[in-house]
Structures are given as structure tokens and as C-alpha cells.
Design a protein around this motif. Sequence first.
Motif, short mmCIF file in Angstrom:
data_model
loop_
_atom_site.label_atom_id
_atom_site.label_comp_id
_atom_site.label_asym_id
_atom_site.label_seq_id
_atom_site.Cartn_x
_atom_site.Cartn_y
_atom_site.Cartn_z
N LEU A 260 5.77 -111.82 44.06
CA LEU A 260 4.51 -111.10 43.80
C LEU A 260 4.73 -109.59 43.85
CD1 LEU A 260 2.03 -113.27 45.89
CD2 LEU A 260 1.92 -112.89 43.43
N ALA A 261 5.54 -109.14 44.81
CA ALA A 261 5.82 -107.71 44.93
C ALA A 261 6.57 -107.20 43.70
CB ALA A 261 6.63 -107.44 46.20
N ILE A 262 7.55 -107.97 43.23
CA ILE A 262 8.30 -107.57 42.03
C ILE A 262 7.36 -107.50 40.83
CG2 ILE A 262 10.06 -108.29 40.38
CD1 ILE A 262 11.62 -109.51 42.72
N ALA A 263 6.51 -108.52 40.69
CA ALA A 263 5.59 -108.56 39.54
C ALA A 263 4.63 -107.37 39.57
CB ALA A 263 4.82 -109.88 39.53
N LEU A 264 4.09 -107.07 40.76
CA LEU A 264 3.14 -105.96 40.88
C LEU A 264 3.81 -104.63 40.59
CD1 LEU A 264 0.36 -104.87 41.64
CD2 LEU A 264 1.07 -104.89 44.04
N LEU A 265 4.94 -104.38 41.25
CA LEU A 265 5.62 -103.10 41.05
C LEU A 265 6.15 -102.97 39.63
CD1 LEU A 265 6.56 -100.45 42.28
CD2 LEU A 265 8.62 -101.62 43.10
N GLY A 266 6.69 -104.06 39.09
CA GLY A 266 7.20 -104.03 37.72
C GLY A 266 6.10 -103.74 36.72
N SER A 267 4.94 -104.33 36.92
CA SER A 267 3.81 -104.09 36.02
C SER A 267 3.36 -102.64 36.10
CB SER A 267 2.64 -105.02 36.39
OG SER A 267 3.01 -106.37 36.27
N ILE A 268 3.26 -102.11 37.31
CA ILE A 268 2.84 -100.72 37.49
C ILE A 268 3.82 -99.78 36.82
CG2 ILE A 268 2.46 -98.88 39.17
CD1 ILE A 268 1.54 -101.07 41.14
N GLU A 269 5.11 -99.95 37.12
CA GLU A 269 6.14 -99.05 36.59
C GLU A 269 6.21 -99.10 35.08
OE1 GLU A 269 8.52 -96.80 37.99
OE2 GLU A 269 7.03 -96.88 39.59
N SER A 270 6.18 -100.30 34.51
CA SER A 270 6.33 -100.43 33.06
C SER A 270 5.15 -99.83 32.33
CB SER A 270 6.51 -101.90 32.68
OG SER A 270 5.37 -102.66 33.03
N LEU A 272 3.06 -97.50 33.52
CA LEU A 272 3.10 -96.05 33.70
C LEU A 272 4.08 -95.42 32.71
CD1 LEU A 272 3.11 -95.49 37.58
CD2 LEU A 272 1.34 -94.82 35.97
N SER A 273 5.22 -96.06 32.52
CA SER A 273 6.21 -95.55 31.58
C SER A 273 5.65 -95.56 30.16
CB SER A 273 7.48 -96.39 31.66
OG SER A 273 8.45 -95.96 30.73
N ALA A 274 4.96 -96.63 29.79
CA ALA A 274 4.37 -96.72 28.45
C ALA A 274 3.31 -95.63 28.25
CB ALA A 274 3.77 -98.10 28.23
N VAL A 275 2.54 -95.35 29.30
CA VAL A 275 1.52 -94.30 29.21
C VAL A 275 2.17 -92.93 29.02
CG1 VAL A 275 -0.23 -93.04 30.55
CG2 VAL A 275 -0.25 -95.54 30.50
N ALA A 309 14.26 -105.94 36.16
CA ALA A 309 14.14 -104.99 35.04
C ALA A 309 12.71 -104.52 34.92
CB ALA A 309 14.58 -105.66 33.74
N THR A 310 12.55 -103.29 34.45
CA THR A 310 11.21 -102.75 34.17
C THR A 310 11.35 -101.60 33.19
OG1 THR A 310 9.16 -101.94 35.17
CG2 THR A 310 11.21 -101.06 36.04
N GLY A 311 10.22 -101.10 32.71
CA GLY A 311 10.26 -99.90 31.90
C GLY A 311 10.59 -98.70 32.76
N THR A 312 11.43 -97.81 32.27
CA THR A 312 11.91 -96.68 33.07
C THR A 312 11.40 -95.38 32.46
OG1 THR A 312 13.96 -96.65 31.79
CG2 THR A 312 13.96 -97.91 33.83
N ILE A 313 10.72 -94.60 33.26
CA ILE A 313 10.05 -93.40 32.74
C ILE A 313 11.06 -92.38 32.22
CG2 ILE A 313 8.59 -91.45 33.37
CD1 ILE A 313 7.17 -93.28 35.36
N ALA A 314 12.10 -92.08 33.01
CA ALA A 314 13.05 -91.04 32.61
C ALA A 314 13.79 -91.41 31.33
CB ALA A 314 14.04 -90.78 33.74
N ARG A 315 14.27 -92.65 31.23
CA ARG A 315 15.00 -93.06 30.02
C ARG A 315 14.07 -93.17 28.82
NH1 ARG A 315 17.80 -97.68 33.33
NH2 ARG A 315 16.69 -96.58 35.01
N THR A 316 12.83 -93.60 29.06
CA THR A 316 11.87 -93.66 27.95
C THR A 316 11.58 -92.25 27.43
OG1 THR A 316 10.86 -95.69 28.80
CG2 THR A 316 9.52 -94.34 27.33
N ALA A 317 11.39 -91.30 28.34
CA ALA A 317 11.15 -89.91 27.92
C ALA A 317 12.36 -89.36 27.16
CB ALA A 317 10.84 -89.05 29.14
N THR A 318 13.56 -89.70 27.62
CA THR A 318 14.78 -89.28 26.92
C THR A 318 14.81 -89.86 25.51
OG1 THR A 318 16.01 -89.15 28.99
CG2 THR A 318 17.30 -89.33 26.97
N ASN A 319 14.39 -91.10 25.38
CA ASN A 319 14.35 -91.75 24.07
C ASN A 319 13.42 -91.02 23.12
OD1 ASN A 319 14.95 -93.93 22.25
ND2 ASN A 319 13.00 -94.88 22.79
#
Length: 552
Positions: A260-270, A272-275, A309-319
Amino acid sequence: MTLSADAPFAPKLLSVWREGYGSREFRKDAIAGLTVAIVALPLSMAIAIASGAAPEKGLYTAIIGGFLISAFGGSRFQIGGPAGAFIVLVAAIIERHGYDGLLLATMMAGVMMMALGAFRLGTLIKFIPQPVTMGFTAGIAVIIFASQIKDLLGLSLSAREPGALLPKLQALLGAVATINPAAFGIALGTMAVISLVKRHRPHWPVLLIAVTLASMVAWLFALPVETIGSRFGGVPSSLPAPSLPALDLARLGALLPDALAIALLGSIESLLSAVVADSMTGRRHRSNTELVAQGMANIGAALFGGITATGTIARTATNVRAGAHGPVSGMLHAVYLLGFMLLLAPLMAKIPLAALAGLLAIVAWNMAERHVILSLLRGHGADAAVMLATFFITIFRDLTEGILVGVVLGAILFSVRMARLVEVTSGSSFEDDAAEAPVTEPGDDRIVSYRIAGPLFFGSTPRFGDVMSRIGIRPQVYLLDLAAVPLVDASGAEAIGAFARQAKGQQASVIVFGARPDIADALRHDEQGGALLAFAPNQSEARAAARRLLEA
């Protein structure tokens, strides 16, 4: 049968393909994908090592998870892989349940994330308050930095390094006499190179440059520092065959909180990165599609032995900055990483762990968004309290507890603020003794009007009930204007019903007017008071109905 780009859960890849995709777009994606892969190569290994796993586990995650997130996700520019935000959580799971337990928890979390997306709950993740996000992110940054002190200084511990923050710091302090000057120098040099190159040449692959220079210095001068090869025996030059971890009901139950913790944190991070990607490009992502892809990525990464795995803000911004056109850049980034692993595995074994520790120290520093934190601390005291509570619970207790407590405190704070917006107007507001100055109809004090404004929900009903119970006169008809009420929950409907029952006991009637259809339905369905209410569409018809009651 083909999947339309507008179909539910259709990946952004289909949208890009429908717009037209040719050699020009492919060249953009190829260059952006290579740029991101160069950034992801050392970072993926560093995050895996900091999480208590072997370096290749981070590469497996970036290759398999990154490819699936880009291929099936709801963002055009999302780059997936291992993330610094998961270091604390992954390390704790490995310590409690072993690496096989992490794989199973990651797969369970993947199923949960797919379910969140399938039931269209992705938008709910966006409602987590900013103080909570800032609190647990800052807490994670502190724990990441603390986890790197051993390799930053090249310390030698006589026993296993504790996982909890305070025992960890105590153990590190006890080993301060074992500082390795060469390792410390490599770490400082790595951080200095990253800072200087980023300042003067921000478009250069700064992480790869810093780690490469550190590796060359350590090799040329034969420095006595630990490397990936000396600790882990090197990096494999191929992907493993997919396999399932051992399954049994008892283990599934034990791993459920971690999943549950992985799912919650992964959802938040991914999300946020998409936003962040949306804000940089003006595009809009599909949050539910993104969560389905994140779930697929975690299942896929775990099958190949990777970490979360999750969406990563720094690498997404680099992309985005590298000029990516669409999801193909993220898919190619995974292909490039696979090529690096196949061709450069012997060289990766030469990377000093102190260099990777210096890299992660920079990551931790950047994770803590200091300007936002200072703004919250200087602003509303309640927001600062929520952030600090989340922060301290994260670093001294547990990440999951920190998020949950922060969300609960944020919800309570929101309820209190919303309750303060509610007013009952009869010449004065909710804050005053409104009932002492009711507004009677012109020429007829048997009719009294009250106007309610704001959401009538569980947080505001106590104040509503208090005001209405202090009514100083006993009219025969009450008119309640709900035109300015945007919502009524079960508690609000019950409060109106209770007032209707109170009025009936005084031989009086209650007429509600101006209520939206959904609010009127909610009031009618209140079991105890709904049948006692009369409804009118507007004020004039409510007055006419009141006079008819008086004449009857």
C-alpha cells in the motif's frame, strides 16, 4: 479491432502516432532519449545501492519499468525508473522481508496502482495537500543524506548499519575515527564537479561527467576506495530471465502495508512528475492511464528482479529540455540503458561508491525544495504544523505513517477552514448571535427567513445547529434560503432535518427554497426530517406557500 487514441486508458503513444510521426520526430526523440539515458545510468545504480540492493537492480528497473511507463503511460514526456523518494521505503522493506519480499510487495503495489487507474481514482491523488508533500519529501531527503554518510566518508562499521535515523547517526559517530581521506576526497570532488558543471554548462551530462572523472582519478592513482566491483562483484552484462517470487497467503498479508505504501508513494510521485511535464510543455496528461502504466511497470520490473519504478521528476524535466517529441524518447532511453549495460558492464565496476554517494547527496539537497518549505514556514501556522508533523514522523517513525498522519491533519485543517466559510444570515453572520435578530417577512412576524451560505457538511453542522437552537422567537413558518449552499453531505442533511423536527415540536413549518436539485434530493432522503420539509424553487413562491400554510 483497433484501439482509438481517444479510448479510455489509451496511451499517449497512440495520440502521438495519430498526429503523425516521421523521421524528424524520431530524431528529436532519439537525441532526448540518449540525453536522459546518460543521466539515468549512474543515478539508477546509485539509487539501487542506497536502497540496499545491487547496482544492476536499478538498471533493470530503468530498462523494463522505464520502457513500459513510456509505452503505455498517459504522459507524453514521463521518464520512469528507480526514484530517490523510494530509497527509504525500499530499504526498510528489504531489511524486514528480504529482497524477495520487496519483489512481491512491488508486484502487489503494481496491481493496486492498476486498480486505482481502472476505477478512475487517479484524480484523487492530486488532492494531497502541498504541506504533506513537502513534509515527506524533505524527510526523505534527510534520510537519503544520512544513508550516504558512510560511503561519503569511507567509514568502516564493526556491525551492520542501523536503518533507523538516530541509531544510524550514533553508529556513524562512533566510527568517525575510520574516515577514509581518499573516499572523502572523491565524494567532495564529485559534488564540486556536479555543482560547477551544472552552473556553467547546464546542458552537459553533469552526473556522468562527475562519476567518470571520479572513476578515472581513483583508477589512475590506485586510491584505496570501495568500488561497485569490490563490493558487489561487478555489473552483469545482460538482463535476467523473468521469474515470480514465492507466493503464499501469510506472506501476502504481511506485505500488504508495504505494498500500500509503495502504491501510494508511486502514484503521488508519478502524477507529480506528469504535472511538472505539463507545466513545462502546456500539454495535459491522463492521470488514470498513467497509473495503469505505472502498475504495469512495477509488475514488469519485479519480474526481472528490479526495484520499485515510478515517474521521475528530474529525468522527465531533462527529457523535456532535451527536446523530446513524445513517449518514444522514454522507450529509447530504456533501449540505450540496455546497450550501456551490455557494452560497459566491466567499466561500471570501476565506479567508486564514494562518487555515487556524492551524487545522491546532491539529489537529496535538490529534493528538499527549500524555497517552498520556507514559504510554508513563514505563512499560515496550521500549514507549517502539518508539514512539520509529516516531516518529523517520516524521519523518526515511518514514511507511510508520515503520509497518512499528514493527510489526516490536512483533511482536518481543510474541514475547519471550510466550516468557517458557512454563514447563516439574518442581519448578522454565523460568528454573531444571528438568532437574536431574525428577519421577519414584511407585515407578518409569523414568517422568519434565514439565508445559509457555504458548504453544509460535517464540519459546519455543529455551528449551524448552535445558531438555529438560539432562535429567540417562535414563528409559524421558517424560510431557509439554500441558494448559496454548494453542497450538503449526510451530516448537513441530518442537521436540516433535526431543525425541521424541532420546528414541528413548536407547531411550525419549514420551507426550503433556492436549493440545487441534488441538494434538495439529499434533504428529501433524510429519513427523520426529510418528510417534514416543503420545497419551493425561489423566494416569491416560498412566501406564497408560507401564506397558504398560515391561511389553512
